[in-house]
Design a protein around this motif. Structure first.
Motif, mmCIF file in Angstrom:
data_model
loop_
_atom_site.group_PDB
_atom_site.id
_atom_site.type_symbol
_atom_site.label_atom_id
_atom_site.label_comp_id
_atom_site.label_asym_id
_atom_site.label_seq_id
_atom_site.Cartn_x
_atom_site.Cartn_y
_atom_site.Cartn_z
ATOM 1 N N ALA A 243 10.765 79.879 31.411
ATOM 2 C CA ALA A 243 9.567 80.586 30.951
ATOM 3 C C ALA A 243 8.300 79.847 31.387
ATOM 4 O O ALA A 243 7.316 80.468 31.792
ATOM 5 N N GLY A 244 8.336 78.522 31.326
ATOM 6 C CA GLY A 244 7.195 77.739 31.788
ATOM 7 C C GLY A 244 6.963 77.893 33.283
ATOM 8 O O GLY A 244 5.823 78.023 33.741
ATOM 9 N N SER B 202 15.903 77.648 28.960
ATOM 10 C CA SER B 202 15.173 78.903 28.844
ATOM 11 C C SER B 202 13.665 78.653 28.812
ATOM 12 O O SER B 202 12.898 79.351 29.481
ATOM 13 N N GLY B 203 13.255 77.664 28.048
ATOM 14 C CA GLY B 203 11.837 77.320 27.987
ATOM 15 C C GLY B 203 11.304 76.839 29.324
ATOM 16 O O GLY B 203 10.175 77.162 29.705
ATOM 17 N N PRO C 31 5.210 85.967 29.049
ATOM 18 C CA PRO C 31 5.894 84.674 29.153
ATOM 19 C C PRO C 31 5.396 83.644 28.139
ATOM 20 O O PRO C 31 6.176 82.827 27.650
ATOM 21 N N LEU D 151 7.767 81.847 25.504
ATOM 22 C CA LEU D 151 7.808 80.385 25.419
ATOM 23 C C LEU D 151 7.589 79.918 23.977
ATOM 24 O O LEU D 151 8.260 78.996 23.504
ATOM 25 N N ALA E 205 15.829 83.025 32.049
ATOM 26 C CA ALA E 205 15.349 82.542 30.753
ATOM 27 C C ALA E 205 15.984 83.326 29.614
ATOM 28 O O ALA E 205 16.415 82.750 28.610
#
Length: 142
Positions: free
Chosen positions: A88-89, A84-85, A20, A24, A116
Protein backbone atom coordinates in the motif's frame (compact mmCIF):
# COMPACT_ATOMS: atom_id res chain seq x y z
CA UNK A 1 8.23 17.42 -19.50
CA UNK A 2 7.56 19.60 -16.48
CA UNK A 3 8.65 18.50 -13.02
CA UNK A 4 6.23 20.90 -11.39
CA UNK A 5 2.66 19.63 -11.72
CA UNK A 6 -0.24 22.01 -12.08
CA UNK A 7 -2.77 22.54 -9.32
CA UNK A 8 -5.25 20.37 -11.23
CA UNK A 9 -2.67 17.58 -11.52
CA UNK A 10 -1.88 17.79 -7.80
CA UNK A 11 -5.59 17.66 -6.96
CA UNK A 12 -5.94 14.57 -9.15
CA UNK A 13 -2.94 12.93 -7.45
CA UNK A 14 -4.38 13.57 -3.99
CA UNK A 15 -7.76 12.17 -4.98
CA UNK A 16 -6.09 9.03 -6.36
CA UNK A 17 -4.04 8.70 -3.18
CA UNK A 18 -7.07 8.71 -0.86
CA UNK A 19 -7.94 5.02 -1.24
CA UNK A 20 -4.39 3.70 -0.68
CA UNK A 21 -3.99 6.06 2.29
CA UNK A 22 -7.16 4.75 3.94
CA UNK A 23 -6.10 1.19 3.16
CA UNK A 24 -2.73 1.86 4.78
CA UNK A 25 -4.47 3.26 7.87
CA UNK A 26 -6.67 0.16 8.12
CA UNK A 27 -3.63 -2.10 7.82
CA UNK A 28 -1.88 -0.15 10.58
CA UNK A 29 -4.91 -0.55 12.86
CA UNK A 30 -5.03 -4.27 12.09
CA UNK A 31 -1.32 -4.65 12.90
CA UNK A 32 -1.98 -2.88 16.20
CA UNK A 33 -4.75 -5.37 17.00
CA UNK A 34 -2.52 -8.33 16.15
CA UNK A 35 0.39 -7.05 18.24
CA UNK A 36 -1.91 -6.47 21.22
CA UNK A 37 -3.15 -10.06 20.95
CA UNK A 38 0.43 -11.28 20.58
CA UNK A 39 1.43 -9.49 23.76
CA UNK A 40 -1.46 -11.09 25.63
CA UNK A 41 -0.44 -14.55 24.40
CA UNK A 42 3.21 -13.97 25.36
CA UNK A 43 2.22 -12.66 28.80
CA UNK A 44 0.04 -15.73 29.39
CA UNK A 45 2.84 -18.06 28.26
CA UNK A 46 5.30 -16.35 30.62
CA UNK A 47 2.83 -16.67 33.47
CA UNK A 48 2.35 -20.38 32.81
CA UNK A 49 6.09 -20.96 32.44
CA UNK A 50 6.59 -19.43 35.88
CA UNK A 51 4.42 -22.11 37.52
CA UNK A 52 6.68 -24.64 39.26
CA UNK A 53 6.45 -28.26 38.08
CA UNK A 54 5.55 -29.50 41.57
CA UNK A 55 2.73 -26.97 42.08
CA UNK A 56 -0.93 -27.91 42.26
CA UNK A 57 -1.43 -25.67 39.20
CA UNK A 58 1.23 -27.48 37.14
CA UNK A 59 -1.50 -28.94 34.91
CA UNK A 60 -2.04 -25.42 33.54
CA UNK A 61 1.37 -25.65 31.84
CA UNK A 62 -0.26 -28.08 29.37
CA UNK A 63 -1.65 -24.98 27.65
CA UNK A 64 1.81 -23.75 26.60
CA UNK A 65 1.89 -25.61 23.23
CA UNK A 66 -1.45 -24.03 22.27
CA UNK A 67 -0.11 -20.61 23.18
CA UNK A 68 3.00 -21.24 21.06
CA UNK A 69 0.77 -22.13 18.11
CA UNK A 70 -1.26 -18.97 18.64
CA UNK A 71 1.94 -16.91 18.78
CA UNK A 72 3.09 -18.45 15.47
CA UNK A 73 -0.27 -17.66 13.86
CA UNK A 74 -0.17 -14.08 15.11
CA UNK A 75 3.43 -13.62 13.98
CA UNK A 76 2.49 -14.87 10.53
CA UNK A 77 -0.50 -12.50 10.47
CA UNK A 78 1.67 -9.57 11.49
CA UNK A 79 4.22 -10.33 8.78
CA UNK A 80 1.49 -10.68 6.13
CA UNK A 81 -0.04 -7.39 7.30
CA UNK A 82 3.33 -5.68 7.11
CA UNK A 83 3.71 -6.94 3.54
CA UNK A 84 0.27 -5.57 2.76
CA UNK A 85 1.19 -2.22 4.27
CA UNK A 86 4.40 -2.16 2.28
CA UNK A 87 2.47 -2.74 -0.95
CA UNK A 88 0.00 0.00 0.00
CA UNK A 89 2.88 2.36 0.75
CA UNK A 90 4.50 1.56 -2.59
CA UNK A 91 1.16 2.16 -4.28
CA UNK A 92 0.88 5.52 -2.56
CA UNK A 93 4.39 6.44 -3.69
CA UNK A 94 3.62 5.22 -7.22
CA UNK A 95 0.61 7.52 -7.41
CA UNK A 96 2.75 10.57 -6.69
CA UNK A 97 5.83 9.61 -8.70
CA UNK A 98 3.79 8.83 -11.79
CA UNK A 99 1.77 12.01 -11.25
CA UNK A 100 4.91 14.13 -11.20
CA UNK A 101 6.27 12.54 -14.36
CA UNK A 102 2.88 12.17 -16.11
CA UNK A 103 3.33 8.41 -16.53
CA UNK A 104 0.68 5.71 -16.77
CA UNK A 105 0.65 3.36 -13.80
CA UNK A 106 -2.58 1.42 -14.21
CA UNK A 107 -1.09 -2.06 -14.43
CA UNK A 108 1.48 -1.58 -11.71
CA UNK A 109 -1.04 0.02 -9.37
CA UNK A 110 -3.52 -2.77 -9.97
CA UNK A 111 -0.92 -5.42 -9.23
CA UNK A 112 0.20 -3.62 -6.05
CA UNK A 113 -3.39 -3.23 -4.85
CA UNK A 114 -4.26 -6.87 -5.56
CA UNK A 115 -1.09 -8.00 -3.78
CA UNK A 116 -1.82 -5.78 -0.77
CA UNK A 117 -5.39 -7.06 -0.59
CA UNK A 118 -4.36 -10.71 -0.87
CA UNK A 119 -1.72 -10.31 1.83
CA UNK A 120 -4.26 -8.66 4.10
CA UNK A 121 -6.70 -11.51 3.43
CA UNK A 122 -3.99 -13.98 4.42
CA UNK A 123 -3.42 -12.03 7.63
CA UNK A 124 -7.13 -12.10 8.37
CA UNK A 125 -7.17 -15.87 7.90
CA UNK A 126 -4.37 -16.15 10.45
CA UNK A 127 -6.33 -13.87 12.76
CA UNK A 128 -9.42 -16.05 12.36
CA UNK A 129 -7.36 -19.14 13.20
CA UNK A 130 -6.12 -17.42 16.34
CA UNK A 131 -9.65 -16.41 17.33
CA UNK A 132 -10.80 -20.01 16.93
CA UNK A 133 -8.00 -21.17 19.24
CA UNK A 134 -8.50 -18.27 21.67
CA UNK A 135 -10.90 -19.73 24.18
CA UNK A 136 -9.90 -23.06 25.58
CA UNK A 137 -10.71 -24.97 28.73
CA UNK A 138 -7.37 -23.92 30.28
CA UNK A 139 -8.35 -20.26 30.03
CA UNK A 140 -10.87 -20.75 32.81
CA UNK A 141 -8.31 -21.91 35.36
CA UNK A 142 -6.77 -19.40 37.68
Amino acid sequence: MSFVPTVAAMTEMFSRAAAPAFFLGAVAAFISLLTARMSTVVARARLLNAIPQDSDKAHMRDDIPRLKTRARLLKSGILLSLGSGLCAGLLLGTVFVTGFFALQYSYGAGILFITATMLLCGAMIRFAQDVIMDLHEFDYFE
